[in-house]
Design a protein around this motif. Structure first.
Motif, mmCIF file in Angstrom:
data_model
loop_
_atom_site.group_PDB
_atom_site.id
_atom_site.type_symbol
_atom_site.label_atom_id
_atom_site.label_comp_id
_atom_site.label_asym_id
_atom_site.label_seq_id
_atom_site.Cartn_x
_atom_site.Cartn_y
_atom_site.Cartn_z
ATOM 1 N N ALA A 289 0.847 -1.203 0.000
ATOM 2 C CA ALA A 289 0.000 0.000 0.000
ATOM 3 C C ALA A 289 0.877 1.246 0.000
ATOM 4 O O ALA A 289 0.555 2.241 -0.641
ATOM 5 C CB ALA A 289 -0.922 -0.020 1.210
ATOM 6 N N ALA A 290 2.008 1.175 0.691
ATOM 7 C CA ALA A 290 2.872 2.350 0.804
ATOM 8 C C ALA A 290 3.787 2.496 -0.403
ATOM 9 O O ALA A 290 4.112 3.605 -0.806
ATOM 10 C CB ALA A 290 3.699 2.256 2.081
ATOM 11 N N SER A 291 4.201 1.362 -0.993
ATOM 12 C CA SER A 291 5.194 1.476 -2.060
ATOM 13 C C SER A 291 5.180 0.275 -2.993
ATOM 14 O O SER A 291 5.353 -0.876 -2.571
ATOM 15 C CB SER A 291 6.574 1.637 -1.409
ATOM 16 O OG SER A 291 7.550 0.890 -2.062
ATOM 17 N N ALA A 292 4.996 0.573 -4.296
ATOM 18 C CA ALA A 292 5.070 -0.493 -5.304
ATOM 19 C C ALA A 292 6.506 -0.979 -5.454
ATOM 20 O O ALA A 292 6.756 -2.109 -5.871
ATOM 21 C CB ALA A 292 4.553 0.025 -6.642
ATOM 22 N N GLY A 293 7.463 -0.108 -5.095
ATOM 23 C CA GLY A 293 8.878 -0.485 -5.157
ATOM 24 C C GLY A 293 9.170 -1.713 -4.303
ATOM 25 O O GLY A 293 10.024 -2.540 -4.636
ATOM 26 N N ARG A 294 8.430 -1.857 -3.219
ATOM 27 C CA ARG A 294 8.574 -2.987 -2.300
ATOM 28 C C ARG A 294 8.325 -4.312 -3.045
ATOM 29 O O ARG A 294 8.959 -5.321 -2.790
ATOM 30 C CB ARG A 294 7.507 -2.770 -1.232
ATOM 31 C CG ARG A 294 7.605 -3.453 0.080
ATOM 32 C CD ARG A 294 8.863 -3.201 0.770
ATOM 33 N NE ARG A 294 9.188 -4.493 1.353
ATOM 34 C CZ ARG A 294 9.765 -4.685 2.494
ATOM 35 N NH1 ARG A 294 10.158 -3.670 3.193
ATOM 36 N NH2 ARG A 294 9.986 -5.890 2.936
ATOM 37 N N TRP A 295 7.332 -4.264 -3.939
ATOM 38 C CA TRP A 295 6.974 -5.469 -4.709
ATOM 39 C C TRP A 295 8.134 -5.865 -5.618
ATOM 40 O O TRP A 295 8.548 -7.018 -5.659
ATOM 41 C CB TRP A 295 5.712 -5.194 -5.547
ATOM 42 C CG TRP A 295 5.137 -6.428 -6.152
ATOM 43 C CD1 TRP A 295 4.288 -7.309 -5.552
ATOM 44 C CD2 TRP A 295 5.393 -6.943 -7.473
ATOM 45 N NE1 TRP A 295 3.993 -8.334 -6.415
ATOM 46 C CE2 TRP A 295 4.651 -8.136 -7.601
ATOM 47 C CE3 TRP A 295 6.157 -6.523 -8.550
ATOM 48 C CZ2 TRP A 295 4.650 -8.912 -8.760
ATOM 49 C CZ3 TRP A 295 6.168 -7.284 -9.708
ATOM 50 C CH2 TRP A 295 5.428 -8.462 -9.801
ATOM 51 N N TRP A 296 8.686 -4.852 -6.328
ATOM 52 C CA TRP A 296 9.783 -5.139 -7.258
ATOM 53 C C TRP A 296 11.025 -5.608 -6.504
ATOM 54 O O TRP A 296 11.746 -6.501 -6.966
ATOM 55 C CB TRP A 296 10.088 -3.896 -8.096
ATOM 56 C CG TRP A 296 8.994 -3.614 -9.091
ATOM 57 C CD1 TRP A 296 8.027 -2.661 -8.998
ATOM 58 C CD2 TRP A 296 8.742 -4.328 -10.304
ATOM 59 N NE1 TRP A 296 7.180 -2.732 -10.087
ATOM 60 C CE2 TRP A 296 7.602 -3.743 -10.907
ATOM 61 C CE3 TRP A 296 9.356 -5.402 -10.947
ATOM 62 C CZ2 TRP A 296 7.077 -4.197 -12.113
ATOM 63 C CZ3 TRP A 296 8.830 -5.848 -12.152
ATOM 64 C CH2 TRP A 296 7.699 -5.259 -12.726
ATOM 65 N N ALA A 297 11.274 -5.025 -5.329
ATOM 66 C CA ALA A 297 12.453 -5.428 -4.546
ATOM 67 C C ALA A 297 12.330 -6.905 -4.145
ATOM 68 O O ALA A 297 13.318 -7.657 -4.186
ATOM 69 C CB ALA A 297 12.575 -4.548 -3.307
#
Ligand SMILES: C[S@@+](CC[C@H](N)C(=O)[O-])C[C@H]1O[C@@H](n2cnc3c(N)ncnc32)[C@H](O)[C@@H]1O
Length: 351
Positions: A289-297
């Motif tokens: 919810a806070a960051s799509a970057g988290r998914w890619w990481a």
């Protein structure tokens, strides 16, 4: 058996994928690739189980496109007159379809603006077919679903040709029997099958879907590569229950977890398959919810060196984010599902 002329209909953008599947599996030889359709000459029967296609039809009749004029729809009744109904009945049975042409239902679509509606085309062709066969015709004009047992006909106008098709199976192939439970944003199964094919899953591969929803990708992967190890995660309890029910009897393990912190070691996945919760239909929850970057990481962390991810994205704007996380996009394919544009992207992790 006479070699039948078949037409596989598909999502726009998947035409080359469908053609490749037909060739790879020795189902036939390709004779034409058009808008949302692949024509092929069946080399064996049944040539029905094309996983990346929405449906497979017998080619019943063809003529020139009738153009835009109001009278065009009525002229299409001529297609019904041209069809060899006895041969179609036999070929449909040879390819595993029902034996008799009972009631008639027709679905029409066309490219470009016309001064008639799809219902005008359906009714013109449907009445003509039903009269020739001496059976009932169900019009879709009123919105009611056709009664069970009616044979499904399809008319397409692509600007050059008018084509009449007869569905082989009793119901559309994209309606998979395994999909007993659904979730918002669930994938169209032929698109999931195309993503699996794009990922090139090998025997023994570990495959992860970090946001598995109802499990469509993993179930299609199990169909294409039964010797893969398949693991799905989702934050929603409802999705986990749905995926477990849909995948019952298949080697697919499903657990509740946040895709921003997956309970697996680094570098464990040969393949990642996903349509993450971006694009509006489903909102990202938990750490995403806070960051799509988290998914890619996380995708980068769990992928083995040289591993492959195939991800469905609502636009190309997110490509830089995946690249910033160390993944390389190596193939991009635009598809259009239910009027909405999306992109299939194949990524590789560094070796
Ligand atoms: C577009 S749907 C996936 C549909 C799935 N491919 C299918 O065919 O059914 C996205 C999924 O992401 C899940 N999701 C949202 N936030 C998540 C998170 N932080 N971790 C894991 N799953 C999440 C949603 O519950 C939803 O099931």
């Amino acid at each position: 058996m006479t070699a039948a002329s078949l037409v596989a209909r598909c999502v726009h953008g998947l035409e080359p994928t469908v053609a490749a599947e037909i060739l790879r599996r020795g189902l036939g030889t390709i004779t034409h690739i058009g808008h949302r359709e692949v024509h092929f000459r069946a080399s064996r029967s049944p040539a029905l189980d094309v996983r990346t296609a929405d449906d497979v039809f017998l080619l019943a009749a063809q003529g020139p496109d009738v153009g835009a004029s109001r009278t065009g729809a009525a002229a299409l009744a001529g297609l019904a007159g041209a069809a060899d109904l006895a041969a179609l009945t036999r070929l449909r049975r040879d390819h595993g379809g029902p034996g008799a042409l009972t009631g008639v239902e027709v679905s029409a679509s066309f490219l470009g603006r016309r001064n008639f509606t799809r219902y005008d085309v359906e009714d013109a062709v449907g009445h003509a077919l039903a009269a020739r066969l001496g059976v009932g015709y169900h019009s879709r004009r009123g919105g009611a679903a056709p009664p069970p047992g009616h044979s499904g006909w399809r008319v397409t106008l692509d600007g050059e040709r008018a084509t009449l098709l007869l569905r082989i199976a009793a119901r559309p192939l994209h309606r998979r029997a395994y999909k007993r439970r659904s979730v918002p944003g669930t994938l169209h199964p032929p698109l999931a099958a195309a993503m699996v094919a794009m990922a090139g899953v090998e025997p023994g591969d570990t495959v992860l879907d970090p946001c598995c929803g109802a499990g469509t990708l993993l179930i299609e992967a199990a169909r294409q590569q039964p010797r893969a190890r398949l693991h799905g995660f989702d934050l929603s309890r409802r999705a986990v229950t749905a995926a477990r029910e849909n995948a019952a009897g298949l080697p697919v393990a499903v657990a509740r977890a946040d895709a921003g912190r997956l309970p697996v070691p680094d570098g464990v996945a040969d393949r990642v398959l996903a349509n993450p919760p971006w694009g509006g239909q489903v909102t990202p929850g938990g750490l995403l919810a806070a960051s799509a970057g988290r998914w890619w990481a996380e995708v980068r962390r769990v992928l083995a060196p040289g591993g492959t991810a195939v991800v469905l994205l609502p636009g190309v704007g997110e490509l830089p984010l995946g690249i910033r996380h160390g993944l390389t996009p190596v193939h991009l394919q635009r598809v259009r599902v239910a009027g909405a544009e999306s992109f299939l992207v194949r990524w590789t992790a560094p070796r």
